[in-house]
Design a protein around this motif. Structure first.
Motif, PDB file in Angstrom:
ATOM      1  N   GLY A 275       0.800  -1.223   0.000  1.00  8.66           N
ATOM      2  CA  GLY A 275       0.000   0.000   0.000  1.00  8.66           C
ATOM      3  C   GLY A 275       0.828   1.265   0.000  1.00  8.66           C
ATOM      4  N   GLU A 276       0.175   2.364  -0.277  1.00 10.20           N
ATOM      5  CA  GLU A 276       0.851   3.657  -0.387  1.00 10.20           C
ATOM      6  C   GLU A 276       1.385   4.146   0.953  1.00 10.20           C
ATOM      7  OE1 GLU A 276       1.623   5.191  -3.157  1.00 10.20           O
ATOM      8  OE2 GLU A 276       0.676   3.575  -4.302  1.00 10.20           O
ATOM      9  N   ASN A 337      -3.354 -12.215   4.927  1.00 11.72           N
ATOM     10  CA  ASN A 337      -3.488 -11.893   6.342  1.00 11.72           C
ATOM     11  C   ASN A 337      -4.805 -11.146   6.550  1.00 11.72           C
ATOM     12  OD1 ASN A 337      -0.992 -13.032   6.719  1.00 11.72           O
ATOM     13  ND2 ASN A 337       0.080 -11.091   7.094  1.00 11.72           N
ATOM     14  N   SER A 338      -5.498 -11.487   7.622  1.00 12.97           N
ATOM     15  CA  SER A 338      -6.855 -10.991   7.844  1.00 12.97           C
ATOM     16  C   SER A 338      -7.154 -11.070   9.337  1.00 12.97           C
ATOM     17  CB  SER A 338      -7.847 -11.872   7.061  1.00 12.97           C
ATOM     18  OG  SER A 338      -7.949 -13.153   7.673  1.00 12.97           O
ATOM     19  N   PRO A 385       0.420 -10.183  15.592  1.00 10.43           N
ATOM     20  CA  PRO A 385      -0.358  -9.238  14.776  1.00 10.43           C
ATOM     21  C   PRO A 385       0.459  -8.736  13.592  1.00 10.43           C
ATOM     22  CG  PRO A 385       0.434  -8.167  16.770  1.00 10.43           C
ATOM     23  CD  PRO A 385       0.821  -9.613  16.889  1.00 10.43           C
ATOM     24  N   ASP A 386      -0.228  -8.392  12.522  1.00 13.74           N
ATOM     25  CA  ASP A 386       0.412  -7.775  11.362  1.00 13.74           C
ATOM     26  C   ASP A 386       0.354  -6.269  11.573  1.00 13.74           C
ATOM     27  OD1 ASP A 386       1.249  -6.795   8.925  1.00 13.74           O
ATOM     28  OD2 ASP A 386       0.084  -8.214   7.730  1.00 13.74           O
ATOM     29  N   ASP A 390       0.429  -0.520   6.066  1.00 14.58           N
ATOM     30  CA  ASP A 390      -0.539  -0.542   4.973  1.00 14.58           C
ATOM     31  C   ASP A 390      -1.599  -1.625   5.142  1.00 14.58           C
ATOM     32  OD1 ASP A 390       1.435  -2.445   4.690  1.00 14.58           O
ATOM     33  OD2 ASP A 390       1.444  -2.398   2.503  1.00 14.58           O
ATOM     34  N   VAL A 391      -1.770  -2.152   6.375  1.00 15.40           N
ATOM     35  CA  VAL A 391      -2.822  -3.152   6.621  1.00 15.40           C
ATOM     36  C   VAL A 391      -3.711  -2.673   7.773  1.00 15.40           C
ATOM     37  CG1 VAL A 391      -1.391  -5.063   5.809  1.00 15.40           C
ATOM     38  CG2 VAL A 391      -1.411  -4.504   8.228  1.00 15.40           C
ATOM     39  N   PRO A 392      -4.969  -3.095   7.799  1.00 13.54           N
ATOM     40  CA  PRO A 392      -5.868  -2.664   8.874  1.00 13.54           C
ATOM     41  C   PRO A 392      -5.464  -3.250  10.228  1.00 13.54           C
ATOM     42  CG  PRO A 392      -7.078  -3.574   6.998  1.00 13.54           C
ATOM     43  CD  PRO A 392      -5.651  -3.922   6.784  1.00 13.54           C
TER      44      PRO A 392
END
Length: 538
Positions: A275-276, A337-338, A385-386, A390-392
């Protein structure tokens, strides 16, 4: 091009190097000199002959074979002489492949027809391909083939996580000291459990420590930015080979290698688009980065390439009647990943994927070894955790999803494997892992679990080899984990440098008389911190 060192290390010299002055010989003349173990008469200046900047390595050993690996600094041909005699009184010679730009000047030879359970000594030279006259000095190594004798003990070590968080090779500190501690164990082999490099981590010349002192790194151009090109990834592997402890260890102990995320980019998964919010990358496609990273990983390790699937990372190794090792790949086949709460097992909730899971089940069922060790590059119940920008939030990276309930998400796949082990009455299964940057021993029992269809088992965590120390992580209770040992306190500062001496490895020993497996966890000086003896399941 080979990476240029900005702040160079001392000259690479492995203890036990066979003295050589360089060769101006070709063909039969070289063969005679190697066979007789004598120094050739004609001298070639160092700058005119090939060098071996990464030393030598061996790996993927079986009862009758082993890969010998090395890297040159120019186009040249690999030549390997090997013997069961340390004096090379009788020996054989193999002319290996050319080390070219297309392989980062790496080359390997698969030595076959070796005797089981034997020490095999080898020495590697490279012959310059341009003038056909200059030859490198020989660099020596040794490996031990897998024994088929049930009366021989087995010892191996395991760890992971190398050159992470900007903690690189500090020669004032002694470099990657844990490799020397593991070498003193005289293990039969070493399982490197991933994060061999930190492709997404920059190595700077100095880092200020909390006490005001400076951590000083060897630095190179290739580690001054995140890896995106094939040469960037090669440079990250080459960086770690500048460490004298690793070179010495690699020359004496065979490697079995798997990967995790940092060989490509933190917490990556197939199909991801960066992601940006992550500003350091111009190449956004993980699939492209992964392809480059995997090529570099195969080039810079003593892998035996699977001819049916040349990109396959997972594989198994047999060490006679006492031990089988199963090396997993928890990157190539996972879903995105979620929040990791899916209610059914499918491509989205996959971690190993259906093909690898089927291979693992079939291999475990077919195993006749007393102990079955599953090398998982990520832990079972520790919550990871991730935290990429750029990830939620609420995205998870490993098996666990922090809900402490019945299996969901990737836990469904693990539950299926554990259920299979119980249904097929597969005994003496132990899991080892790394990834979280501290050491831990965990016992799992269905009496404590939300999911109960499994046999009790142990999991041991090693690492880091040379990276920031983190943890301890939260624990997901789905599979009934009970902590028996944790190497860092609950209030441990995060990303502690190796100077804090919180670097760890595991050691496993199998006694041939009792067939018991003793697993211990050690610090970077080799001190035993925790030990448990596991008896054979009746």
């Amino acid at each position: 091009m080979p990476d240029r060192i900005i702040k160079p290390s001392r000259r690479t010299v492995l203890k036990g190097l066979v003295s050589g002055t360089g060769l101006a010989l070709t063909g039969a003349g070289l063969a005679d000199a190697l066979a007789q173990g004598v120094a050739p008469a004609v001298v070639t200046a160092d700058r005119l002959r090939p060098q071996l900047p990464g030393g030598v390595m061996s790996g993927d050993v079986t009862a009758t074979s082993g890969i010998v690996w090395s890297r040159a600094d120019r186009p040249s041909r690999m030549i390997v002489e090997y013997s069961t005699s340390e004096r090379f009184t009788t020996s054989q010679r193999r002319i290996g492949p050319a080390a070219l730009e297309s392989s980062g000047f790496t080359a390997r030879v698969d030595l076959t027809g070796l005797p089981p359970g034997a020490e095999v000594f080898y020495r590697v030279r490279f012959a310059d391909l341009v003038d056909g006259k200059a030859y490198s000095e020989p660099v020596t190594g040794r490996l031990r083939t897998a024994s088929i004798d049930a009366n021989k003990p087995i010892c191996f070590v395991f760890s992971g996580d190398e050159a992470g968080q900007g903690w690189g090779i500090n020669e004032r500190f002694g470099g990657y000291r844990i490799y020397e501690a593991m070498r003193r164990e005289a293990p039969d082999f070493f399982i490197h459990q991933g994060d061999q490099i930190y492709a997404d981590s920059v190595i700077e010349s100095e880092v200020k420590l909390p006490d005001g002192t400076m951590w000083t790194n060897i630095v190179t151009e290739g580690k001054s930015h995140v890896a995106q090109t094939l040469d960037d990834y090669r440079a990250a592997f080459a960086y770690n080979q500048l460490d004298k402890n690793k070179r010495r260890f690699a020359a004496e102990v065979p490697f079995l290698v798997q990967w995790d995320d940092h060989e490509v980019r933190n917490n990556w998964y197939p199909g991801q688009v960066i992601g940006e919010a992550e500003k350091r990358y111009q190449t956004r496609s993980i699939n492209l980065l992964e392809a480059r990273a995997k090529q570099a990983m195969f080039e810079y390790n003593p892998y035996r390439i699977n001819q049916l699937d040349p990109e396959q990372v997972y594989r198994g190794f047999q060490f006679g009647p006492l031990l089988d090792v199963f090396m997993l790949d928890e990157r190539s086949y996972r879903g995105a990943n979620s929040p990791n709460r899916q209610t059914r097992l499918d491509a989205d909730s996959a971690f190993l994927g259906s093909q690898q899971t089927a291979w693992l089940k079939a291999s475990l069922k077919a195993s006749r070894a007393t102990w079955k060790v599953i090398a998982s590059d990520m832990p079972i119940s520790l919550v990871v955790p991730d935290l990429n920008p750029d990830v939620p939030k609420g995205t998870f990276e490993a098996w666990a999803n922090a809900d402490n309930g019945a299996p969901s998400g990737r836990e469904l796949e693990l539950a299926d494997i554990l259920r299979f082990i119980k249904q097929e009455d597969i005994r003496n299964v132990v899991w080892i892992t790394a990834d979280v940057h501290y050491a831990q021993a965990t016992h799992y029992d269905p009496s404590r679990a939300k999911f109960t269809e499994f046999k009790p088992f142990w999991e041991f965590v090693g690492g880091p080899i040379n990276a920031g120390t983190f943890g301890p992580n939260d624990l997901d209770m789905t599979f009934g984990p009970e902590l028996r040992y944790v190497s860092v306190p609950k209030d441990n500062p995060q990303n502690r440098s190796p100077a804090a001496l919180q670097q760890f490895y595991g050691r496993a020993k199998i006694d041939p008389q009792s067939r018991a497996l003793t697993v211990s966890l050690h610090d970077l000086n080799g001190k035993s911190l925790y030990e448990v003896k596991l008896d054979v399941e009746a």
